[in-house]
Write a protein that holds these residues in place. Structure first.
Motif, short mmCIF file in Angstrom:
data_model
loop_
_atom_site.label_atom_id
_atom_site.label_comp_id
_atom_site.label_asym_id
_atom_site.label_seq_id
_atom_site.Cartn_x
_atom_site.Cartn_y
_atom_site.Cartn_z
N GLU A 484 0.93 -1.20 0.08
CA GLU A 484 -0.14 0.06 -0.04
C GLU A 484 0.82 1.10 0.11
OE1 GLU A 484 -3.21 2.33 -0.51
OE2 GLU A 484 -3.18 0.08 -0.66
N ARG A 487 2.11 1.79 -3.48
CA ARG A 487 0.89 2.40 -4.07
C ARG A 487 0.63 3.74 -4.08
NH1 ARG A 487 -5.14 -0.27 -4.02
NH2 ARG A 487 -6.17 1.19 -5.12
N GLN A 488 0.60 4.03 -2.84
CA GLN A 488 0.34 5.53 -2.60
C GLN A 488 1.56 6.44 -3.14
OE1 GLN A 488 -2.23 6.76 -1.44
NE2 GLN A 488 -3.29 4.93 -1.02
#
Length: 803
Positions: A484, A487-488
């Protein structure tokens, strides 16, 4: 004398040798490909007695067509049927992260197999005992290449291999020779099946276990296959009632069916049509196609050889007469002509081997093979080539040998010209037929190449229902808890439009999950679908369109029980397009637990499988996302973005190196076999036309020489150059047009059969055949015109002077 005749007729000899050499070289290359395709899995000592158990079925919404079976299948068949001498299983293990001495390896393929696997398949050991190597849990066998890669040697029994993700260690109990490339499975690591808890499962509602049986020598496997419906009723029926709430009889009354089938081991590579298999398989259709191309190339080359041999031999009638007057016997003349023909074919054979050796790397690139021309790689290669050279030499030289040797010397020496004319007339129909045959095959190949390329173009340009351009696909599972964060970081980059996480990618390798549901909760209606587990960004990232309703949204807390279906699912559920929203579908798991979903949206149909298949019903459920990271870019400076991705990736120190593919590349890879077919057909279509034109050039040269005096007389009497060119070209062009008339229906039938393999395909239009004919006519006209123009421009004084 044979050598002197060859040197005296340099042009004819060069055309004959080069044309035959190209045909032989092409035939050699394609034959290597065909032999390799037909050799798959035949190196196993029991190959003729090994059969794979497969799982097939029909259900509303699609078919079940799986190359694997359920965990207890092997044990059940071994126990219930005495004709099953051995039963063994294989379960894929992916490419796990292997930790050795602080170094990570993740390129090797792993499979788990039963302990008797090596008594079924012939996989020789270098170290260890194949009979007991995998009896215990957490034991493993390495391939020779893998052992050397990990440890630098093969004497590695007792060494420990650690699988990092699973936090498990395995003891090396054997080293086997590398599995040959002509095997339907290729693994670097074989682990003990006793390690897997799921291998002991008694469930007949899950599969994933490739199951192989050994039957008695000469036993007809169809007899055992006919008994397998009883196995389905005995084992699957009770569990079907528990998981789906219907009996097998009720299930079949709804038009559904489940069955176990058997497939011969040697049929797996070329005769499989399963949705998933251990490796990319071939297709017997392409073996037939390439075999036919090889035969056509060979026939065209031999036809050229015979054409030019018969054409040139008619000029030697006086030589035959003089030889007979001087005492030559008919048998000696026959031997003379056969020797000349064999000399030419021997020279062509040597040249063909050189051409094939030079072209082999290019052909390997086209075919995706690693073929070799070494005599030890292809048993019987050298004797076959020698025998073939002798056969062609004798076959092609037999007509002039026996025909010319039968001339009576008095008739030849008194009326040589008339005899030459007679011999030419007797062979003209044969030569005409051979020319027609050559161009029939050339035109069919042109049609085939055009249709294959048009179908591939159709596939590339067809609207898929999603946007495959500018999407980078990254295998992100190695990031673990950092996924995550990664991804960010991507979302903060202005060059990135959207990012989605899902194990399901509509092109290339992907997770797959069959999903059997009951529309409106009706237990008596069962529909088979495919399930995609997606996140909130999946649909917008891939540019899919909603036909009705909405995408998953974080604003709705109830979306965890929501579901999105495609338009095909709406039809299979028996709903009208406008009534799908808020409808209920239920699903019973293997334990009989019921889960209810509410339809919140309908996505427009998109192609999530090959265009060989119709779009099937699909359901999408909400998931946090795991597996593949799909990054939609804005199209600018992709190379810079990839470099930035790699830096971010490396900052997390994952065990896997950064890698990526583009979604459009994954899509194109799906049709790799068709692309190779188009390239190979195009290459050999060009060679076929070239060889045919070589023969046509030789015949045009011969015809011009035969009609030299006629041309001279015509020019003296006022014939124009254009008129003479038309005179010399007319007969040949008639032959090409006849070939076009025959080749058109033949080409249409063949390509229509090929296109039947696609659910979405082009139409065969008239211009494809017109184009093929125009190319053949144009090439033939150019070939003939050179000699025609040369003969037409010759000084008539030179033509008419005395011999």
């Amino acid at each position: 004398m044979a050598w002197r005749n060859l040197v005296r007729n340099r042009v004819f000899s060069a055309i004959n040798i080069s044309g035959l050499a190209i045909g032989l070289a092409s035939c050699m290359l394609i034959s290597l490909y065909v032999i390799d395709e037909l050799s798959f899995d035949r190196f196993h000592e029991k190959s003729g007695r090994i059969f794979r158990a497969t799982f097939k079925g029909t259900m509303q919404g699609g078919v079940i067509n799986e190359s694997h079976a359920m965990p207890p299948t092997a044990a059940a068949l071994k126990a219930d049927y005495p004709e099953v001498l051995e039963a063994t299983r294989l379960r894929q293990g992916g490419r796990p992260l292997v930790l050795l001495n602080g170094k990570i390896y993740n390129d090797e393929k792993l499979a788990f197999v039963d302990s008797n696997f090596f008594s079924v398949f012939t996989l020789p050991f270098i170290q260890g005992n194949s009979r007991n190597a995998l009896l215990e849990p957490n034991t493993i066998v390495l391939s020779e290449t893998t052992a050397r890669k990990y440890f630098g040697k093969t004497d590695v029994l007792g060494r420990i291999v650690t699988f990092k993700d699973w936090k498990q260690t395995y003891r090396v109990t054997g080293v086997m020779k590398d599995i040959p490339s002509n095997s339907h499975f290729r693994f670097d690591l074989l682990g003990s099946m006793a390690t897997l808890a799921e291998a002991k499962s008694t469930s007949w509602m899950t599969s994933e276990f490739f199951t192989y049986l050994v039957l008695p020598e000469g036993y007809d496997y169809k007899k055992l296959e006919a008994k397998l419906p009883a196995t389905v009723d005995k084992y699957i029926s009770p569990q079907l009632k528990q998981s789906m709430g219907v009996t097998m009889a009720e299930f079949r009354q709804q038009g559904n069916n489940l069955e176990l089938r058997l497939q011969p081991l040697t049929d797996i590579h070329l005769h499989s049509d399963f949705q998933y298999d251990l490796d990319a398989n071939g297709d017997i259709t392409y073996v037939y196609i390439f075999g036919a191309v090889a035969l056509m190339m060979l026939l065209i080359a031999c036809i050229n050889f015979m054409n030019l041999s018969t054409a040139g031999s008619s000029k030697r009638a006086r030589e035959v007469g003089v030889r007979k007057v001087m005492g030559s016997e008919k048998s000696e003349l026959v031997w003379q002509f056969l020797m000349e023909s064999t000399l030419l074919t021997s020279l062509a054979l040597v040249l063909a081997i050189l051409l094939a050796a030079m072209a082999l790397p290019l052909f390997n690139g086209l075919s995706g093979k690693n073929l070799s021309l070494r005599w030890d790689a292809v048993p019987g290669l050298i004797p076959s080539l020698i025998g073939f050279g002798l056969f062609v030499g004798i076959f092609a030289g037999s007509y002039p040998a026996f025909f010319l040797s039968s001339f009576k010397p008095i008739a030849v020496l008194k009326g040589g010209a008339s005899v030459i004319k007679l011999s030419s007339g007797r062979s003209i129909s044969l030569r005409s037929g051979l020319v027609v045959f050559q161009f029939i095959m050339s035109i069919v190949l042109i049609v085939g190449t055009t249709v294959v390329y048009r179908q591939l173009q159709f596939i590339r340009n067809k609207k898929l229902g999603y946007n495959k351009d500018q999407v980078v696909v990254i295998p992100s599972w190695a990031l673990g808890k950092n996924t995550e964060t990664f991804r960010q970081a991507l979302m903060q980059d202005s060059r990135v439009e959207r990012v989605s996480l899902s194990g399901y990618v509509p092109a290339g390798p992907s997770d797959n999950n069959n999903f059997t549901v009951n529309p409106d909760g009706q237990a008596d209606r069962i529909v088979k679908t495919l399930r995609y587990e997606i996140d909130y960004d999946y649909i917008p990232t891939l540019g899919m369109e909603m036909a009705r309703g909405r995408n998953f949204s974080k604003e709705y807390g109830t979306d965890s029980s929501g579901i999105i279906i495609n338009e095909t699912a709406v039809r299979h559920f028996g709903w009208t397009p406008g009534s799908a929203l808020d409808r209920i579908i239920t699903r019973n798991d293997n334990a009989g637990k019921k889960t209810t979903y509410r339809v919140i949206g309908v996505v427009k149909d998109f192609h999530f499988r090959s265009m060989h298949e119709q779009i099937g019903p699909l359901v999408m459920t909400l998931s946090n996302g795991w597996g593949w990271m799909m990054v939609k870019t804005r199209g600018a400076e992709v190379s810079g973005l990839l470099a930035s991705m790699k830096r971010n990736w490396d900052s997390f120190h994952p065990d896997m190196r950064f890698s990526y593919t583009f979604l459009d590349e994954r899509f194109n890879e799906t049709y790799k076999a068709e692309q190779k077919t188009g390239q190979i057909l195009g290459t050999f279509a060009g060679l076929t036309i070239f060889v045919a034109c070589l023969g046509l050039f030789g015949l045009a040269t011969f015809t011009a020489e035969q009609r030299t005096k006629e041309i001279g007389v015509r020019k003296v009497l006022g014939a124009s150059v254009a008129g003479i060119i038309a005179l010399l070209s007319r007969d040949f062009m008639k032959l090409v047009l006849i070939a076009l008339m025959i080749a058109t229906p033949a080409g249409w039938w063949l390509m229509d059969r090929w296109l039947q393999e696609f659910a979405y395909k082009i139409d065969l239009t008239w211009w494809i055949f017109a184009l093929a004919g125009a190319v053949a006519v144009l090439v033939a006209l150019i070939t003939i015109s050179y000699q025609s123009v040369r003969a037409a421009l010759m000084n008539p004084v030179q033509s008419l002077r005395s011999e």
